[in-house]
Design a protein around this motif. Structure first.
Motif, PDB file in Angstrom:
ATOM      1  N   TYR A   1      49.021  66.298   2.385  1.00 45.58           N
ATOM      2  CA  TYR A   1      49.166  64.992   2.191  1.00 45.58           C
ATOM      3  C   TYR A   1      47.898  64.394   1.846  1.00 45.58           C
ATOM      4  N   ALA A   2      46.727  64.891   2.297  1.00 42.77           N
ATOM      5  CA  ALA A   2      45.570  64.285   1.941  1.00 42.77           C
ATOM      6  C   ALA A   2      45.202  64.548   0.342  1.00 42.77           C
ATOM      7  N   GLY A   3      45.704  65.686  -0.242  1.00 43.74           N
ATOM      8  CA  GLY A   3      45.453  66.163  -1.589  1.00 43.74           C
ATOM      9  C   GLY A   3      46.294  65.143  -2.197  1.00 43.74           C
ATOM     10  N   VAL A   4      47.461  64.800  -1.770  1.00 45.66           N
ATOM     11  CA  VAL A   4      48.561  64.079  -2.216  1.00 45.66           C
ATOM     12  C   VAL A   4      48.084  62.548  -2.360  1.00 45.66           C
TER      13      VAL A   4
ATOM     14  N   ILE B   1      49.819  55.352  -8.589  1.00 48.18           N
ATOM     15  CA  ILE B   1      51.218  55.593  -8.326  1.00 48.18           C
ATOM     16  C   ILE B   1      51.273  54.723  -6.814  1.00 48.18           C
ATOM     17  N   ALA B   2      52.408  53.852  -6.738  1.00 56.84           N
ATOM     18  CA  ALA B   2      52.457  52.979  -5.780  1.00 56.84           C
ATOM     19  C   ALA B   2      52.818  53.890  -4.506  1.00 56.84           C
ATOM     20  N   ASP B   3      52.291  53.367  -3.453  1.00 51.88           N
ATOM     21  CA  ASP B   3      52.666  53.760  -1.839  1.00 51.88           C
ATOM     22  C   ASP B   3      54.284  54.083  -1.544  1.00 51.88           C
ATOM     23  N   SER B   4      54.971  53.451  -2.295  1.00 49.70           N
ATOM     24  CA  SER B   4      56.495  53.503  -1.817  1.00 49.70           C
ATOM     25  C   SER B   4      56.955  54.595  -2.565  1.00 49.70           C
TER      26      SER B   4
END
Length: 74
Positions: A37-40, A49-52
């Motif tokens: 998730y850090a890479g994402v 890209i929006a957090d949603s």
């Protein structure tokens, strides 16, 4: 492979493709255990890209993991 993506899912599909190098691999069998998730997060910020969209990505991640478990069982 050709497939259609609904407009509301386009950012999630783009993100899923963009983070294909961010899979964490577990064990000797080399089965993916989830996305880093850090890479994402870095990819999401760079692509604006929006957090949603992250929740949509997690749905795709879980589907991919289920597929790998089903197709790689001994």
């Amino acid at each position: 492979m050709d497939f259609d993506v609904l407009p509301e899912n386009w950012d999630a599909a783009r993100l899923f493709q963009a983070v294909k190098t961010q899979w964490r691999i577990s064990g000797m069998a080399g089965i993916p255990s989830g996305l880093d998730y850090a890479g994402v997060d870095v990819v999401m910020r760079r692509m604006a890209i929006a957090d949603s969209v992250f929740e949509q990505l997690q749905v795709m991640e879980n589907a991919a993991l289920e597929y790998w478990v089903e197709t790689h069982q001994a």
